[in-house]
Design an enzyme around this catalytic site. Structure first.
Site, PDB file in Angstrom:
ATOM      1  CG  HIS A 253      -1.860   1.102   1.328  1.00  0.00           C
ATOM      2  ND1 HIS A 253      -2.869   1.291   0.417  1.00  0.00           N
ATOM      3  CD2 HIS A 253      -1.932   2.133   2.211  1.00  0.00           C
ATOM      4  CE1 HIS A 253      -3.530   2.389   0.734  1.00  0.00           C
ATOM      5  NE2 HIS A 253      -2.999   2.921   1.818  1.00  0.00           N
TER       6      HIS A 253
ATOM      7  N   GLY B 253     -10.188  -6.362   6.311  1.00  0.00           N
ATOM      8  CA  GLY B 253     -10.373  -4.914   6.183  1.00  0.00           C
ATOM      9  C   GLY B 253      -9.740  -4.354   4.912  1.00  0.00           C
TER      10      GLY B 253
HETATM   11  C1  GRF Z   1       1.566   0.588  -6.059  1.00  0.00           C
HETATM   12  O1  GRF Z   1       1.964   1.877  -5.619  1.00  0.00           O
HETATM   13  C2  GRF Z   1       0.772  -0.087  -4.981  1.00  0.00           C
HETATM   14  O2  GRF Z   1       1.164   0.255  -3.680  1.00  0.00           O
HETATM   15  C3  GRF Z   1      -0.603   0.443  -5.254  1.00  0.00           C
HETATM   16  O3  GRF Z   1      -0.729   0.390  -6.663  1.00  0.00           O
HETATM   17  C4  GRF Z   1       0.568   0.668  -7.214  1.00  0.00           C
HETATM   18  C5  GRF Z   1       0.836  -0.367  -8.260  1.00  0.00           C
HETATM   19  O4  GRF Z   1       1.881   0.098  -9.101  1.00  0.00           O
HETATM   20  N1  GRF Z   1      -1.635  -0.366  -4.595  1.00  0.00           N
HETATM   21  P1  GRF Z   1       2.257  -0.737 -10.448  1.00  0.00           P
HETATM   22  O5  GRF Z   1       0.959  -0.934 -11.213  1.00  0.00           O
HETATM   23  O6  GRF Z   1       2.846  -2.037  -9.990  1.00  0.00           O
HETATM   24  O7  GRF Z   1       3.265   0.129 -11.147  1.00  0.00           O
END
Ligand code: GRF
Length: 197
Positions: free
Chosen positions: A106, A140
Site C-alpha cells: 500500500h 479490512g
Molecule cells: C503501487 O503503488 C501499490 O502500492 C498500489 O498500486 C501501485 C501499483 O503500481 N496499490 P504498479 O501498477 O505495480 O506500477
C-alpha cells in the site's frame, strides 16, 4: 523443497509485478500466474516473462466474481499471493482461505491514508513524509498485520505522479525483500501477527 509458487494480482501498469518477475530466478521463487480484473498493461509484462495470465473481470453479481477469483486462486496452488496494485477488495472467503499467504503493498505508512487514493490523500493532508507498507491481508481495507514499511519524503513541488513514482521505487525494493523473507521463513504469520524469525 519445491520452488515456492507465487501468484500476482494487479490492476494497472504492473511495475511492482515486473520487479518481482525480474528477481524470481535469483531469489528462488516462481511467479506461476498473474491475475488481473481487466485488460491492463501488466498483462504485457506477463507475456514478456511467459507468465500465464488470468483475466477475471468484475461481474454485475459480485458473488460470481468472488467465486471465480476463489476458483482461479485454488487452481494455482500458490504458496504466496501478492496483491500489487490490485484495485478490488477480496471476498472474506478468499482472505480466510489464504490467510497468512496473502500480502498487499500500500503506498502509504499504514494506518495512515487507507483506500485507493493514498498518495493523493497524503499530498492533500500536507504531511511531509509518507511511504509504503507491505502487510498481510485481512478482511479490512489495507488493515492487515504490517510486515514492513519504508518512509518517503514529500517534496514541495511533488505532484501525485512524481510522489507515487518515488514511492514505487521503494515499493519495488521492499516487495522483493519481503517475498524473499517470507519464502525463506524469516517472516511468518501466526494468529494475525507477524513473527520475525
Ligand atoms: C503501487 O503503488 C501499490 O502500492 C498500489 O498500486 C501501485 C501499483 O503500481 N496499490 P504498479 O501498477 O505495480 O506500477
Amino acid at each position: 523443497m519445491s520452488t515456492p509458487r507465487i501468484v500476482l494480482l494487479a490492476s494497472g501498469t504492473g511495475s511492482l509485478f515486473e520487479a518481482l518477475a525480474n528477481e524470481q530466478e535469483a531469489k528462488g521463487f516462481k511467479i506461476v500466474a498473474l491475475i488481473t480484473d481487466a485488460h491492463v498493461p501488466a498483462l504485457e509484462i506477463a507475456q514478456r516473462f511467459e507468465i500465464p495470465t488470468f483475466i477475471v473481470p468484475m461481474t454485475p453479481e459480485r458473488s460470481v466474481w468472488d467465486e471465480s477469483m476463489l476458483m482461479t486462486l485454488r487452481s494455482l496452488h500458490p504458496d504466496l499471493v501478492v496483491s500489487a496494485g490490485f484495485m478490488r477488495i477480496l471476498d472474506p472467503k478468499i482472505v480466510d482461505e489464504f490467510e497468512g499467504k496473502l500480502i498487499n503493498t500500500h503506498p502509504a505508512l499504514s494506518p495512515e491514508f487507507p483506500g485507493a487514493h493514498a498518495v493523493r490523500d497524503a499530498l492533500a493532508a500536507g504531511v511531509t513524509v509518507t511511504g509504503t507498507t507491505v502487510h498481510f491481508v485481512d478482511a479490512g481495507v489495507d488493515t492487515g498485520a504490517i510486515i514492513d514499511q519504508v518512509s518517503v519524503e514529500i517534496l514541495p513541488d511533488d505532484t501525485q505522479a512524481s510522489l507515487h513514482e518515488r514511492i514505487k521505487v521503494q515499493e519495488r525494493i521492499l516487495l522483493v525483500e519481503t517475498v524473499e523473507k517470507i519464502i525463506s521463513n524469516k517472516i511468518k504469520y501466526e494468529n494475525g501477527s507477524v513473527i520475525t524469525q
